[in-house]
Structures are given as structure tokens and as C-alpha cells.
Design a protein around this motif. Structure first.
Motif, PDB file in Angstrom:
ATOM      1  N   HIS A 324       0.843  -1.201   0.000  1.00  0.00           N
ATOM      2  CA  HIS A 324       0.000   0.000   0.000  1.00  0.00           C
ATOM      3  C   HIS A 324       0.879   1.253   0.000  1.00  0.00           C
ATOM      4  N   PRO A 325       1.367   1.682  -1.138  1.00  0.00           N
ATOM      5  CA  PRO A 325       2.187   2.903  -1.200  1.00  0.00           C
ATOM      6  C   PRO A 325       1.297   4.159  -1.188  1.00  0.00           C
ATOM      7  N   TRP A 326       0.816   4.517  -0.012  1.00  0.00           N
ATOM      8  CA  TRP A 326      -0.141   5.617   0.106  1.00  0.00           C
ATOM      9  C   TRP A 326       0.534   6.976  -0.058  1.00  0.00           C
ATOM     10  N   TYR A 327      -0.288   7.924  -0.511  1.00  0.00           N
ATOM     11  CA  TYR A 327       0.167   9.315  -0.599  1.00  0.00           C
ATOM     12  C   TYR A 327      -0.919  10.215  -0.028  1.00  0.00           C
ATOM     13  N   ASP A 328      -0.542  11.085   0.905  1.00  0.00           N
ATOM     14  CA  ASP A 328      -1.486  12.007   1.548  1.00  0.00           C
ATOM     15  C   ASP A 328      -0.893  13.414   1.521  1.00  0.00           C
ATOM     16  N   SER A 329      -1.697  14.382   1.120  1.00  0.00           N
ATOM     17  CA  SER A 329      -1.194  15.754   1.045  1.00  0.00           C
ATOM     18  C   SER A 329      -2.230  16.737   1.549  1.00  0.00           C
ATOM     19  N   LEU A 330      -1.748  17.924   1.884  1.00  0.00           N
ATOM     20  CA  LEU A 330      -2.590  19.030   2.339  1.00  0.00           C
ATOM     21  C   LEU A 330      -2.348  20.191   1.392  1.00  0.00           C
ATOM     22  N   LEU A 331      -3.391  20.600   0.700  1.00  0.00           N
ATOM     23  CA  LEU A 331      -3.280  21.609  -0.350  1.00  0.00           C
ATOM     24  C   LEU A 331      -4.008  22.881   0.047  1.00  0.00           C
ATOM     25  N   PRO A 332      -3.462  24.057  -0.320  1.00  0.00           N
ATOM     26  CA  PRO A 332      -4.212  25.293  -0.099  1.00  0.00           C
ATOM     27  C   PRO A 332      -5.430  25.339  -1.010  1.00  0.00           C
ATOM     28  N   ALA A 333      -6.471  26.006  -0.546  1.00  0.00           N
ATOM     29  CA  ALA A 333      -7.701  26.086  -1.340  1.00  0.00           C
ATOM     30  C   ALA A 333      -7.452  26.694  -2.712  1.00  0.00           C
ATOM     31  N   SER A 334      -6.503  27.621  -2.799  1.00  0.00           N
ATOM     32  CA  SER A 334      -6.231  28.293  -4.072  1.00  0.00           C
ATOM     33  C   SER A 334      -5.671  27.358  -5.134  1.00  0.00           C
ATOM     34  N   THR A 370      -2.527  23.104  16.926  1.00  0.00           N
ATOM     35  CA  THR A 370      -1.193  22.605  17.228  1.00  0.00           C
ATOM     36  C   THR A 370      -0.264  22.881  16.045  1.00  0.00           C
ATOM     37  N   PRO A 371       1.043  22.999  16.293  1.00  0.00           N
ATOM     38  CA  PRO A 371       1.953  23.281  15.177  1.00  0.00           C
ATOM     39  C   PRO A 371       2.093  22.124  14.195  1.00  0.00           C
ATOM     40  N   LEU A 372       1.786  20.921  14.639  1.00  0.00           N
ATOM     41  CA  LEU A 372       1.841  19.741  13.783  1.00  0.00           C
ATOM     42  C   LEU A 372       0.475  19.065  13.798  1.00  0.00           C
ATOM     43  N   PRO A 373       0.064  18.474  12.664  1.00  0.00           N
ATOM     44  CA  PRO A 373       0.735  18.476  11.371  1.00  0.00           C
ATOM     45  C   PRO A 373       0.774  19.860  10.733  1.00  0.00           C
ATOM     46  N   VAL A 374       1.744  20.067   9.866  1.00  0.00           N
ATOM     47  CA  VAL A 374       1.950  21.361   9.235  1.00  0.00           C
ATOM     48  C   VAL A 374       0.846  21.600   8.205  1.00  0.00           C
ATOM     49  N   MET A 375       0.179  22.739   8.317  1.00  0.00           N
ATOM     50  CA  MET A 375      -0.910  23.090   7.416  1.00  0.00           C
ATOM     51  C   MET A 375      -0.463  24.145   6.399  1.00  0.00           C
ATOM     52  N   PRO A 376      -1.066  24.150   5.208  1.00  0.00           N
ATOM     53  CA  PRO A 376      -0.781  25.215   4.242  1.00  0.00           C
ATOM     54  C   PRO A 376      -1.267  26.566   4.742  1.00  0.00           C
ATOM     55  N   ASP A 377      -0.758  27.619   4.150  1.00  0.00           N
ATOM     56  CA  ASP A 377      -1.233  28.964   4.468  1.00  0.00           C
ATOM     57  C   ASP A 377      -2.671  29.131   3.983  1.00  0.00           C
ATOM     58  N   GLY A 378      -3.403  30.025   4.643  1.00  0.00           N
ATOM     59  CA  GLY A 378      -4.782  30.304   4.253  1.00  0.00           C
ATOM     60  C   GLY A 378      -5.777  29.731   5.228  1.00  0.00           C
ATOM     61  N   GLU A 379      -6.996  30.246   5.158  1.00  0.00           N
ATOM     62  CA  GLU A 379      -8.042  29.825   6.082  1.00  0.00           C
ATOM     63  C   GLU A 379      -8.594  28.443   5.763  1.00  0.00           C
ATOM     64  N   LEU A 380      -8.467  28.031   4.505  1.00  0.00           N
ATOM     65  CA  LEU A 380      -9.057  26.763   4.081  1.00  0.00           C
ATOM     66  C   LEU A 380      -8.007  25.932   3.354  1.00  0.00           C
ATOM     67  N   ALA A 381      -7.890  24.671   3.755  1.00  0.00           N
ATOM     68  CA  ALA A 381      -6.997  23.723   3.093  1.00  0.00           C
ATOM     69  C   ALA A 381      -7.798  22.474   2.751  1.00  0.00           C
ATOM     70  N   TYR A 382      -7.198  21.600   1.955  1.00  0.00           N
ATOM     71  CA  TYR A 382      -7.863  20.360   1.561  1.00  0.00           C
ATOM     72  C   TYR A 382      -6.914  19.182   1.725  1.00  0.00           C
ATOM     73  N   LEU A 383      -7.427  18.112   2.294  1.00  0.00           N
ATOM     74  CA  LEU A 383      -6.720  16.841   2.259  1.00  0.00           C
ATOM     75  C   LEU A 383      -6.952  16.210   0.895  1.00  0.00           C
ATOM     76  N   PHE A 384      -5.867  15.820   0.237  1.00  0.00           N
ATOM     77  CA  PHE A 384      -5.953  15.124  -1.047  1.00  0.00           C
ATOM     78  C   PHE A 384      -5.086  13.881  -0.920  1.00  0.00           C
ATOM     79  N   SER A 385      -5.731  12.716  -0.877  1.00  0.00           N
ATOM     80  CA  SER A 385      -5.037  11.466  -0.602  1.00  0.00           C
ATOM     81  C   SER A 385      -5.274  10.469  -1.723  1.00  0.00           C
ATOM     82  N   LEU A 386      -4.194   9.799  -2.114  1.00  0.00           N
ATOM     83  CA  LEU A 386      -4.252   8.714  -3.086  1.00  0.00           C
ATOM     84  C   LEU A 386      -3.864   7.439  -2.335  1.00  0.00           C
TER      85      LEU A 386
END
Length: 462
Positions: A324-334, A370-386
Motif C-alpha cells: 500500500h504505497p499511500w500518498y497524503d497531502s494538504l493543499l491550499p484552497a487556491s 497545534t503546530p503539527l501536522p503542518v498546514m498550508p497557508d490560508g483559512e481553508l486547506a484540503y486533504l488530497f489522498s491517493l
């Protein structure tokens, strides 16, 4: 007739030190230190199925004191140590070659006191929620799969559909008991050793091992009304999600993208309202732009645990046992629409495996304190996971890992961050960039609480 007393055969000890090996002078323990091949083999792999590193021993602690004792023992001998919860890592994060793996599952005590739960690090979330529901209470935040350990998800961050109201799981911790890399068992909180508290929550086991957590509880709903809405595009999906998380009308909100059919990808919102009835449907959904809707009424626990039957199906057909080579990311709304659309356009049907899941859902960053996990800048972010599985006919595990690295580079270019639970080969420079402004504080905590660098080497951060 004469008789003689024959002593009953005694079981073989589970821990038999190997003469001349690194564990030749084992201290007294409440639990057991295991050297049998079955224990070593189990600790040498994980859910990811990509990395296999054989430890020298496995500790099954009978107490948090055992953890502290063996960390001190290993530090004195220059041995590495890794805690292992439910073995759900995907890239060897909880493995340690020729060192000590601590099987945290034996630390499984749960105590409910008024509106808090005091749980040991090896407790599974399903166990905790069953115990709290007996008191009419529930933890406020979950990951979508409950068969993970409390210590494991708190070491990573813990993202789920309640994040719009309560933040991550690490935002919902009152106090920790931890064992540092010096073998000190101590308590930390926002006011007591706050630097350690900040570094332990989401800190990937680099400064301390979480042996106990105090978690706030809230009144539990009795039932859940779950709405599944289909949207026509990525942009429509994220726009609807932004609206819904902004006005807070649902208690739970996630999104998925389903593998392409002859008509293309399917974009789905799962939104839940606690203790709602059909009388609430118009208020909750009438102003939404969707092409289809399905509604279910579920018991609260069945709602939280609804992934479990699917996992059992995957296990029965062998999918759960594949890499299971998972990939998880946090993207700015923009950037989320552009990155997600381009990624999906380059994926062929079946490339991610039979049991693959693609997650896409919003996060209010103000709720993540909390400082972790590290979030993108901006008021809204998105989890994008494969969430990939190397099924027959899909891409190879090696190709999936290489694709993860390319996806990681695209994420950084878009101003996003990796959610570090998956399978991406990173350098130490990558890690410094990942932690960003928190890197100096995190590195200082590592040197302060694990000065010899023995904890959780499988993360490959230091």
C-alpha cells in the motif's frame, strides 16, 4: 499399585536472551521481551508491505515503566527503538533493524472519568469509543478507520470528517504521559513542559513515545443521518465543501473521488448530521448543487465504524495484504482544483489498485491549533489522498512510490504540504522544508529529549 508425581511441563519462556547479543542482561519487566521468530517477523513489516527490517527483539510491555526501562537500556547500548501500534505504517516508519520494537498493543487500559478519557497509547479508537458510549459520551474527533491506536494517530496528527468543528485529533488532547529518548517517563500538557507536548503531538515519535493520553469527551449523539451527494466536477465538489464547512451545518464532512467509469470520474460528498430526521433534509440539502443524493440513517457507532466491514472484505480477497504505497497531502484552497484535476487526468483506470480510495475534503485551518501536522497557508486547506494498493494489473509498488515523489514535488510547488503517514522518499533537506517555521523548535526538542537519536529511526527525519 504405586504412583509417582510427574511435574507438569512448564511453558517455554517467551523471552530467551541470546548469549552475547545486545539483550544479554535483561532488566526486570512487568511484561515480556520476545525473541521468537514469529514476533520478530511480525515487527519487521507493516501495512505498507514495502519495507522489511528485522529487529533484534520485541517488547510487549506490561506497564509504561517497562517502556522507560527498555528505552534506558537501549540508550546505554546504542540501540534504536521504535514504538508500534497497529502496524498501519506504510513505509517502515515503525521498524528498526537490529534494534527494539515496542508492541504498544499491550498497553490497553481505558478509564472514563467524568468528561475525560484516560487511555494508554496502545488502545484502539474502537475500544475507546465503545467505553465512552457506555457513559453517553464520545471523543470529538476520529480518523475514518477506528482500528488504529490512540498513540499511533496522535503521533501523526489524526484527520477526519469532524475537523470542521473540532480540528485534528491532536487538537483534542488535554495531557500526555510520554517516555523520552532518555528513558524518562514524564507528563506534559499545554502548561507543563509545553515544548515536549508540542513536539510529541504529531511529532512522528521523534522526541517521545506516547504511553498515555487524556482526551476530552463530549455528549454522544444517538443516531446519524448520512447524506451522499454526487457533484459533476472537482471544482463543484470543492466549492460545495467550502460552503458546507464554512456554515457548519453538518457535523461530519468528507469527500471522495471514485475510479473512472465510462462516464468519467465520480465526485462524492459524504456529509452527516447528528440526531437529524427527514424533517431536516430540506434545510440541509435544498440549496446544494448536486446531481444525486442518497440518505441513510445509522446508529452512531455503526456510522463511526462503517469502514470496518469494507476492510474485512478487502482482507478476504487478499487486498489488505498487498503493498500500500499511500500518498497524503494538504493543499491550499487556491491550488486544490488545479492539482486534483491534473492528477486525475493523468491517472488511468485501475492504476491505483482494486481497493484504492481517493480522498478530497476541506480543513478549516483555524481549528488546527497545534503546530503539527503542518498546514498550508490560508483559512481553508484540503486533504488530497491517493490511497493506493498494488493489486494485480495495477502499477508496481516501485512505480507507485516514484509517482508519490513526483506528486510530492507538485504539492510543494502548489504551496501544499505532505501529511506524513504515507510512502514518499524524503531527504533530510526535504524534512526541514516540510516542518518549515517549526523546524528549529522541533529539532531543538529532538536534541533535548532524545539527545542520542535512538527513537523511531524509520521516519528517516534526522
Amino acid at each position: 499399585m504405586t504412583s509417582s508425581h510427574v511435574p507438569a511441563p512448564q511453558p517455554e519462556p517467551a523471552a530467551t536472551p541470546r548469549a552475547g547479543g545486545p539483550f544479554d542482561e535483561i532488566p526486570k519487566l512487568d511484561g515480556e521481551l520476545c525473541f521468537d521468530q514469529a514476533a520478530l517477523d511480525a515487527a519487521s513489516t507493516d501495512f505498507g508491505g514495502l519495507v522489511h527490517q528485522l529487529p533484534a527483539a520485541v517488547l510487549r510491555p506490561g506497564s509504561a515503566e517497562d517502556v522507560a526501562t527498555m528505552v534506558r537500556y537501549c540508550r546505554e547500548r546504542g540501540l534504536k527503538v521504535a514504538p508500534r501500534g497497529q502496524g498501519h505504517s506504510t513505509n517502515g516508519q515503525a521498524q528498526v533493524p537490529s534494534g527494539l520494537v515496542i508492541d504498544m498493543s499491550t498497553l490497553d487500559s481505558v478509564k472514563i472519568r467524568n468528561d475525560t478519557a484516560i487511555v494508554q497509547g496502545g488502545v484502539r479508537w474502537s475500544t475507546l469509543v465503545r467505553a465512552s458510549l457506555s457513559k453517553g459520551l464520545t471523543p470529538p474527533a476520529f480518523t475514518d478507520y477506528l482500528e488504529l491506536s490512540v498513540g499511533g494517530t496522535l503521533s501523526a496528527g489524526g484527520l477526519g470528517g469532524q475537523i470542521g468543528h473540532y480540528g485534528t485529533q491532536v487538537d483534542n488532547v488535554l495531557e500526555l504521559q510520554v517516555v523520552t529518548g532518555e528513558g524518562e517517563m514524564t507528563t506534559c500538557s499545554p502548561t507543563l513542559r509545553p515544548d515536549l507536548f508540542r513536539a510529541a503531538l504529531g511529532g512522528l515519535g521523534q522526541c517521545a513515545i506516547i504511553t498515555r493520553a487524556t482526551i476530552p469527551l463530549v455528549p454522544a449523539p444517538r443516531s446519524v443521518r448520512l447524506y451522499t451527494l454526487i457533484c459533476p466536477s472537482v471544482a463543484a465538489l470543492t466549492a460545495q465543501q467550502a460552503k458546507l464547512i464554512g456554515d457548519g451545518r453538518f457535523d461530519y464532512l468528507i469527500g471522495q473521488v471514485h475510479s473512472p467509469s465510462p462516464d468519467g470520474w465520480t465526485y462524492m460528498i459524504e456529509a452527516a448530521a447528528y440526531d437529524a430526521t427527514p424533517a431536516d433534509d430540506a434545510r440541509l440539502t435544498s440549496d446544494l448543487d448536486h446531481t444525486a443524493v442518497e440518505v441513510q440513517d445509522l446508529d452512531y457507532f455503526d456510522f463511526l465504524n462503517r469502514i470496518a466491514p469494507l476492510v474485512e472484505t478487502f482482507k478476504s480477497i487478499g487486498e489488505w495484504q498487498r503493498p500500500h504505497p499511500w500518498y497524503d497531502s494538504l493543499l491550499p484552497a487556491s491550488a486544490v482544483d488545479d492539482v486534483a484535476t491534473k492528477t486525475l487526468a493523468n491517472l488511468k483506470a485501475g492504476a491505483l489498485g482494486l481497493s484504492a480510495v481517493i480522498l478530497l475534503y476541506p480543513i478549516l485551518t483555524a481549528k488546527c491549533r497545534t503546530p503539527l501536522p503542518v498546514m498550508p497557508d490560508g483559512e481553508l486547506a484540503y486533504l488530497f489522498s491517493l490511497l493506493k494498493t498494488a493489486s494485480p494489473g495495477a502499477d508496481s509498488p516501485e512505480a507507485m512510490v516514484a509517482a508519490n515523489r513526483s506528486q510530492y514535488d507538485a504539492t510543494l510547488e502548489a504551496g501544499g504540504h505532505w501529511y506524513p503517514i504515507g510512502s514518499v522518499p524524503l531527504t533530510q533537506d526535504d524534512w526541514a522544508r516540510h516542518f518549515g517555521p517549526f523546524w528549529d523548535e522541533f529539532k531543538a526538542a529532538r536534541h533535548r529529549y532524545d539527545p542520542d537519536g535512538i527513537l523511531t529511526p524509520g521516519q528517516r527525519i534526522f
